[in-house]
Scaffold this active site. Structure first.
Site, PDB file in Angstrom:
ATOM      1  N   HIS A 199      -9.835   2.057  -0.013  1.00 26.33           N
ATOM      2  CA  HIS A 199      -8.387   1.847  -0.092  1.00 26.33           C
ATOM      3  C   HIS A 199      -8.018   1.153  -1.400  1.00 26.33           C
ATOM      4  O   HIS A 199      -8.468   0.047  -1.666  1.00 26.33           O
ATOM      5  CB  HIS A 199      -7.935   1.004   1.099  1.00 26.33           C
ATOM      6  N   CYS A 229       0.800  -1.229   0.000  1.00 25.50           N
ATOM      7  CA  CYS A 229       0.000   0.000   0.000  1.00 25.50           C
ATOM      8  C   CYS A 229       0.830   1.275   0.000  1.00 25.50           C
ATOM      9  O   CYS A 229       0.284   2.362  -0.163  1.00 25.50           O
ATOM     10  CB  CYS A 229      -0.948   0.002   1.194  1.00 25.50           C
ATOM     11  N   HIS A 275      -2.532   8.691   5.483  1.00 27.65           N
ATOM     12  CA  HIS A 275      -2.794   7.345   4.974  1.00 27.65           C
ATOM     13  C   HIS A 275      -4.224   6.968   5.344  1.00 27.65           C
ATOM     14  O   HIS A 275      -4.962   6.460   4.509  1.00 27.65           O
ATOM     15  CB  HIS A 275      -1.782   6.370   5.571  1.00 27.65           C
TER      16      HIS A 275
END
Length: 432
Positions: A357, A181, A320
């Site tokens: 995400h 990620c 994030h």
């Protein structure tokens, strides 16, 4: 002498916008791309009932544009985002040196995550080896004979760099990165390195994820990392909210054009979205999935030191912000360590509240938002954080914040102990 690295072009395909402007507008208006997943039976899973995918109408338009190309869907999404970014950067060809390509994408197979993709790939690779043999002439003859039927698999593995090289009209210095990620920011950092070393003057950075299937969802469900929210789907991703229960997986692609300011000016491009200040990278081997406060703190401090900025010179943090119980509080604690009392005035943006995400692609999409905040002096809201977690204690807003933005800190962290942070500056001549 250190070169100025600028972002001169951007492109996106997301659940809430298939262009930079529509994506930006959706962020400002708090339009969510999260929907109940009704394409498969998820009743046996303990979480993950919500996902965020590119709307079907958008998919039809994109597929019609590229036609029957035999390309994997992930490649088509990336080509779409890259084409937008090249147009946005006013690219008209005429590069005099090889260009760079830094990209991240789930592998292999059109779906990207089904176990059968890996089984089929290894089986077909073994069959090809046994059939073609070891003699070079026999291998070439086999590939020529099988060229048509092998096109899909070859496309999935390697055609994207080849096709992009043809589009740019020059050879590529290309690398495909796997940094989970944090991959989007890692691609940006490696692109900056290429430019600073003089290996290229113009670099395409791209990332894509398209893996919303039962197997992927069940993988994350075993980790209990996905949202267990039972209310309205649009509220399922709520970074820094005390009710957060996990993240939502999305489908998206993003692309950025990075080049030296000198090269951009030589092409006649004098206005840019952002200038790369400094960056921090770290890999932690202590735990596979759990982030650590000291590692998050380390990469942020390194990014600030490299950029020559003090913490109180950062106007906003593009977080994030995954909406998981552990990640959000870990990132928040590290922010408080780095910024101290300045956290009371630092506005925090969390794009995943609306998009979910997108693994490596998230770093690219969130950089787009960070760059536009620099240019336009607006910080998008976090509309799902209606009950802020006092343990996080970060400053989010339910409405857009209008203020001058000179410097943004962007964070991305990933499984496998991957940490990345970048400081972006407002360029001297910002894009209007």
């Amino acid at each position: 002498m250190k070169k100025k690295i600028v972002i001169s072009g951007m492109g996106v395909v997301t659940p809430i916008g298939d262009s930079v402007e529509s994506f930006w507008t959706s962020n400002l208006q708090g339009i969510s791309g999260l929907r109940l997943e009704d394409r498969m039976d998820l009743s046996a899973l303990p979480c993950g009932w919500v996902s965020a995918t590119v709307p079907e109408e958008t998919k039809k338009v994109i597929k019609a544009r590229w036609g029957d190309s035999n390309q994997a869907w992930g490649d088509i999404l990336m080509h779409t985002a890259v084409s937008q970014a090249l147009d946005d950067a006013q690219f008209k060809g005429g590069l005099k040196r090889p260009a760079g390509l830094m990209w991240a994408r789930v592998w292999p197979g059109p779906s990207g995550s089904f176990p059968q993709d890996y089984v089929d790939f290894m089986k077909s690779a073994g069959e090809r080896y046994l059939t073609a043999g070891n003699e070079p002439g026999d291998v070439v003859a086999y590939l020529r004979e099988k060229q048509e039927e092998e096109r899909l698999e070859a496309s999935d593995l390697s055609a994207f760099p080849t096709e992009l090289s043809a589009k740019l009209g020059v050879p590529l210095v290309a690398s495909r990165l796997d940094a989970t990620c944090s991959g989007g920011l890692r691609c940006l950092i490696e692109a900056s390195r290429l430019l600073q070393m003089g290996k290229a003057d113009f670099v395409v950075v791209a990332a894509v994820v398209s893996r919303s299937n039962h197997y992927t969802l069940s993988q994350y469900a075993q980790l209990m990392a996905l949202s267990r929210w039972r209310g309205p789907a649009a509220q399922a991703s709520m970074p820094f909210d005390k009710r957060r229960t996990g993240m939502v997986i999305n489908e998206s692609a993003g692309a950025l054009i990075l080049e030296t300011e000198e090269h951009a000016r030589a092409r006649g491009v004098k206005q840019h979205y952002a200038e790369l200040g400094g960056w921090g990278l770290a890999i932690d081997t202590v735990h596979l999935t759990a982030p650590r406060v000291d590692m998050v703190e380390r990469v942020m401090r390194t990014a600030l030191e490299q950029s020559g900025l003090a913490p109180n010179q950062i106007d906003t943090v593009n977080a994030h912000g995954t909406s998981t119980r552990l990640n959000d509080v870990t990132e928040a604690k590290a922010l408080h360590r780095v910024f101290g009392e300045h956290m009371q005035t630092v506005d925090v943006c969390a794009v995943k509240s609306l998009t979910g995400h997108g693994s490596a692609a998230s770093g690219i999409l969130e950089t787009v938002i960070a760059s536009l905040s620099l240019c336009r002096g607006i910080i998008p809201p976090v509309t799902t954080c209606t009950e802020p977690d006092p343990e996080c204690n970060v400053r989010t807003s339910l409405t857009p914040i209008h203020r001058p933005v000179a410097n943004v800190l962007k964070n991305s962290f990933g499984f496998g102990g991957q940490y990345a942070s970048i400081v972006f500056r407002r360029p001297e001549s910002a894009r209007p």
